[in-house]
Structure formats: C-alpha cells, structure tokens
Design an enzyme around this catalytic site. Structure first.
Site, mmCIF file in Angstrom:
data_model
loop_
_atom_site.group_PDB
_atom_site.id
_atom_site.type_symbol
_atom_site.label_atom_id
_atom_site.label_comp_id
_atom_site.label_asym_id
_atom_site.label_seq_id
_atom_site.Cartn_x
_atom_site.Cartn_y
_atom_site.Cartn_z
ATOM 1 N N SER A 8 -26.078 -9.065 -9.002
ATOM 2 C CA SER A 8 -24.760 -8.467 -9.174
ATOM 3 C C SER A 8 -24.369 -8.504 -10.649
ATOM 4 O O SER A 8 -24.281 -9.587 -11.251
ATOM 5 C CB SER A 8 -23.717 -9.232 -8.362
ATOM 6 O OG SER A 8 -22.422 -8.854 -8.786
ATOM 7 N N HIS A 31 -26.697 -4.489 -8.076
ATOM 8 C CA HIS A 31 -25.482 -4.507 -7.244
ATOM 9 C C HIS A 31 -24.265 -4.354 -8.159
ATOM 10 O O HIS A 31 -24.077 -5.141 -9.096
ATOM 11 C CB HIS A 31 -25.434 -5.832 -6.483
ATOM 12 C CG HIS A 31 -24.294 -5.978 -5.541
ATOM 13 N ND1 HIS A 31 -24.315 -5.496 -4.248
ATOM 14 C CD2 HIS A 31 -23.084 -6.576 -5.686
ATOM 15 C CE1 HIS A 31 -23.181 -5.791 -3.647
ATOM 16 N NE2 HIS A 31 -22.405 -6.447 -4.494
ATOM 17 N N ASP A 33 -20.190 -4.102 -8.337
ATOM 18 C CA ASP A 33 -18.964 -4.421 -7.605
ATOM 19 C C ASP A 33 -17.784 -3.631 -8.155
ATOM 20 O O ASP A 33 -17.352 -3.857 -9.288
ATOM 21 C CB ASP A 33 -18.678 -5.921 -7.722
ATOM 22 C CG ASP A 33 -19.683 -6.752 -6.941
ATOM 23 O OD1 ASP A 33 -19.774 -6.558 -5.718
ATOM 24 O OD2 ASP A 33 -20.373 -7.574 -7.560
ATOM 25 N N MET A 35 -13.913 -2.993 -7.830
ATOM 26 C CA MET A 35 -12.708 -3.643 -7.286
ATOM 27 C C MET A 35 -11.466 -2.946 -7.836
ATOM 28 O O MET A 35 -11.434 -2.596 -9.022
ATOM 29 C CB MET A 35 -12.671 -5.117 -7.693
ATOM 30 C CG MET A 35 -13.921 -5.890 -7.318
ATOM 31 S SD MET A 35 -13.720 -7.648 -7.693
ATOM 32 C CE MET A 35 -15.390 -8.234 -7.422
ATOM 33 N N HIS A 64 -21.004 -1.627 -4.282
ATOM 34 C CA HIS A 64 -20.198 -2.345 -3.285
ATOM 35 C C HIS A 64 -18.730 -2.068 -3.593
ATOM 36 O O HIS A 64 -18.188 -2.572 -4.569
ATOM 37 C CB HIS A 64 -20.524 -3.844 -3.379
ATOM 38 C CG HIS A 64 -19.676 -4.717 -2.504
ATOM 39 N ND1 HIS A 64 -19.610 -6.090 -2.672
ATOM 40 C CD2 HIS A 64 -18.885 -4.437 -1.445
ATOM 41 C CE1 HIS A 64 -18.800 -6.605 -1.753
ATOM 42 N NE2 HIS A 64 -18.335 -5.618 -1.004
ATOM 43 N N MET A 66 -14.996 -2.507 -3.154
ATOM 44 C CA MET A 66 -13.917 -3.357 -2.637
ATOM 45 C C MET A 66 -12.613 -2.667 -3.015
ATOM 46 O O MET A 66 -11.888 -3.104 -3.920
ATOM 47 C CB MET A 66 -14.033 -4.770 -3.233
ATOM 48 C CG MET A 66 -15.157 -5.578 -2.593
ATOM 49 S SD MET A 66 -15.763 -6.902 -3.650
ATOM 50 C CE MET A 66 -16.875 -5.967 -4.693
ATOM 51 N N MET A 135 -20.180 -10.471 4.055
ATOM 52 C CA MET A 135 -19.669 -11.237 2.909
ATOM 53 C C MET A 135 -19.711 -12.720 3.263
ATOM 54 O O MET A 135 -19.200 -13.135 4.305
ATOM 55 C CB MET A 135 -18.235 -10.825 2.573
ATOM 56 C CG MET A 135 -18.090 -9.462 1.908
ATOM 57 S SD MET A 135 -19.063 -9.241 0.396
ATOM 58 C CE MET A 135 -18.386 -10.531 -0.660
ATOM 59 N N ASP A 173 -23.747 -11.435 0.484
ATOM 60 C CA ASP A 173 -23.155 -11.375 -0.858
ATOM 61 C C ASP A 173 -22.152 -12.508 -0.988
ATOM 62 O O ASP A 173 -21.159 -12.551 -0.252
ATOM 63 C CB ASP A 173 -22.469 -10.004 -1.020
ATOM 64 C CG ASP A 173 -21.887 -9.780 -2.408
ATOM 65 O OD1 ASP A 173 -22.071 -10.634 -3.292
ATOM 66 O OD2 ASP A 173 -21.236 -8.727 -2.588
HETATM 67 C C1 DX5 Z 1 -17.751 -10.860 -4.969
HETATM 68 C C2 DX5 Z 1 -18.811 -9.826 -5.204
HETATM 69 C C3 DX5 Z 1 -20.168 -10.379 -5.424
HETATM 70 C C4 DX5 Z 1 -20.292 -11.367 -6.564
HETATM 71 C C5 DX5 Z 1 -21.176 -12.458 -6.052
HETATM 72 O O1 DX5 Z 1 -16.676 -10.302 -4.312
HETATM 73 O O2 DX5 Z 1 -18.896 -8.896 -4.133
HETATM 74 O O3 DX5 Z 1 -21.146 -9.349 -5.530
HETATM 75 O O4 DX5 Z 1 -20.850 -10.850 -7.739
HETATM 76 O O5 DX5 Z 1 -21.210 -13.481 -6.989
HETATM 77 P P1 DX5 Z 1 -22.006 -14.834 -6.764
HETATM 78 O O6 DX5 Z 1 -23.451 -14.463 -6.481
HETATM 79 O O7 DX5 Z 1 -21.826 -15.535 -8.046
HETATM 80 O O8 DX5 Z 1 -21.380 -15.547 -5.586
HETATM 81 ZN ZN ZN Z 2 -20.617 -7.504 -4.140
#
Ligand code: DX5
Ligand code: ZN
Length: 221
Positions: A8, A31, A33, A35, A64, A66, A135, A173
């Site tokens: 990620s 990956h 993210d 948000m 991903h 969010m 998750m 994740d």
């Molecule tokens: C959190 C993200 C993850 C995040 C995971 O909401 O969706 O992808 O990067 O981070 P780690 O691997 O550090 O838990």
């Molecule tokens: Zn993620």
C-alpha cells in the site's frame, strides 16, 4: 493457490511516489488508498493522481476506494487506469450493478467490508465479484494493529469461495506483517495488502519476498 502481495503506497513517501512505486516492481499490484474524509476521517488522493500513477507504475494498480457515493465515482477510477477497483459495500447503493459496470469497463471488481460488516449477504453473490476485501483494521490509517476477530469471517468466506467455484480473490488489508500473515493465510486469504510493513522495511524488495514466503507456507502445507 497463488499468493499475491499488494504493497500500500499509503505508507510511501507522497513526495516521491514514482520512486516508491519503482521499489515494489516485484509485487503483484500496487494498492492505492483513496480516502475522501467522509467515509473515513482521512484524505489522500483522487482521480488526477491515480491517472498519473497508472502511467508510471511498474505493476498494475489495485485501487481501494474509501469514499462515499461509490456508485458515482468507482467507474471513473477504471477509466483512470486502475486494473482493479474495490468499493465499500457500506458506501454503494447497488453493489452488483456497480460491479457489473466495472467489469464492463475491463477492470476487476472488488467489494470491501469494514471489520464489523457481515460477509453473509455476499456469499450467494460471489460470482459477481472478482475480489472480496476483508478489512482487518478500521479503514482510514496505516500502521494500526490487526483485529484478530476478523479471522472467522475469512474462514467462512474461504469456504464459500471454495464451494462456489468462482475463484474470487480474498484480500486482507490492515495490520498485515511478518507476525500476522501466516495465520491470515491459514484462515483463507490469498491477496495481502501491506503498507507500513513493506515501506517501513530497510529493504522493500526483501520484505515483499519474506511476506510472500510466509503467506505461501501454510497454503502449500
Ligand atoms: C487503511 C488502508 C490500508 C493501509 C494499511 O485504511 O486501507 O491499505 O495502507 O496499512 P498497514 O499495512 O500499515 O496496516
Ligand atoms: Zn487499503
């Protein structure tokens, strides 16, 4: 069963994303993210950045989302160059229609569940999704600790995928590390997101290899 490692870039250096994508060329996907500060209390990046990252990434991009109003925005990420687009079940009005639209646009369609969201409503619909993301932390931030209580959900999902014969990928994740990846793999996941574990390592490529090996061990046993 193949094991996939998806670092990620949330834990990468946001001032050096091209460099840090280059460091994960041995991974299966990057990956990303997205948000929106509404679905989760954090804000990262959006379409213009994803569009550029897709042009420079050495590996396909696993986006991903969010974000709220996934039905409206997810297809735009397919057009932006993602290879896989995952939206949250809690943020989609019509998840099956949206997954079909994503597939029509030529990308893999993923559906994500927060830790407290049940997987049962999806079990008869696995053919509609290329991936289910469980998750294993509350979404929003990297570096949180793995929630052990998500393991039974992974086991139920693995059994349903096996029975369905759909080949749906099971992604996890949050809190994936050398310490946790073995038991997560044993519970049934085959696709592993890791942010802080990979980018916090001194040797990123070696960390990807180590995680892959630890995830493969229980699967081959
Ligand atoms: C959190 C993200 C993850 C995040 C995971 O909401 O969706 O992808 O990067 O981070 P780690 O691997 O550090 O838990
Ligand atoms: Zn993620």
């Amino acid at each position: 069963m193949a094991v996939r490692i998806h670092p990620s870039i949330l834990s990468a250096d946001f001032a050096n994303l091209e460099r840090d994508l280059g460091a994960i060329a041995t991974a299966d996907y990057a990956h990303v993210d997205v948000m929106d500060q509404h679905f989760v209390p954090n804000l990262t990046l959006g379409l213009p950045v994803v569009r550029r990252l897709a042009q420079v990434s050495p590996v396909p991009m696993d986006v991903h989302l969010m974000i709220e109003d996934a039905d409206r925005w997810a297809p735009e990420y397919a057009a932006a160059g993602a290879s896989s687009v995952t939206f949250h079940a809690e943020a989609a009005q019509a998840p099956v229609r949206l997954a079909r639209e994503l597939r029509e646009r030529g990308v893999r369609a993923g559906i994500a569940l927060r830790p407290a969201s049940p997987v049962e409503p999806l079990l008869d619909l696995l053919a509609e999704f290329d991936m289910v993301l469980v998750m294993t932390v509350e979404p929003g931030f990297g570096g949180q600790s793995f929630i052990e209580g998500t393991l039974p959900k992974l086991r139920r999902l693995r059994q349903a995928v096996r029975e369905s014969g759909t080949g749906t990928w099971i992604q996890v994740d949050g809190g994936v590390s050398r310490d946790t990846i073995g038991r997560i793999a044993r519970a049934g996941a085959d696709t592993f997101v890791a942010g802080s574990a990979v980018y916090g390592a001194a040797d990123v490529a070696a960390e990807i290899a180590a995680l892959r090996e630890l995830a493969e061990a229980p699967i081959q046993a």
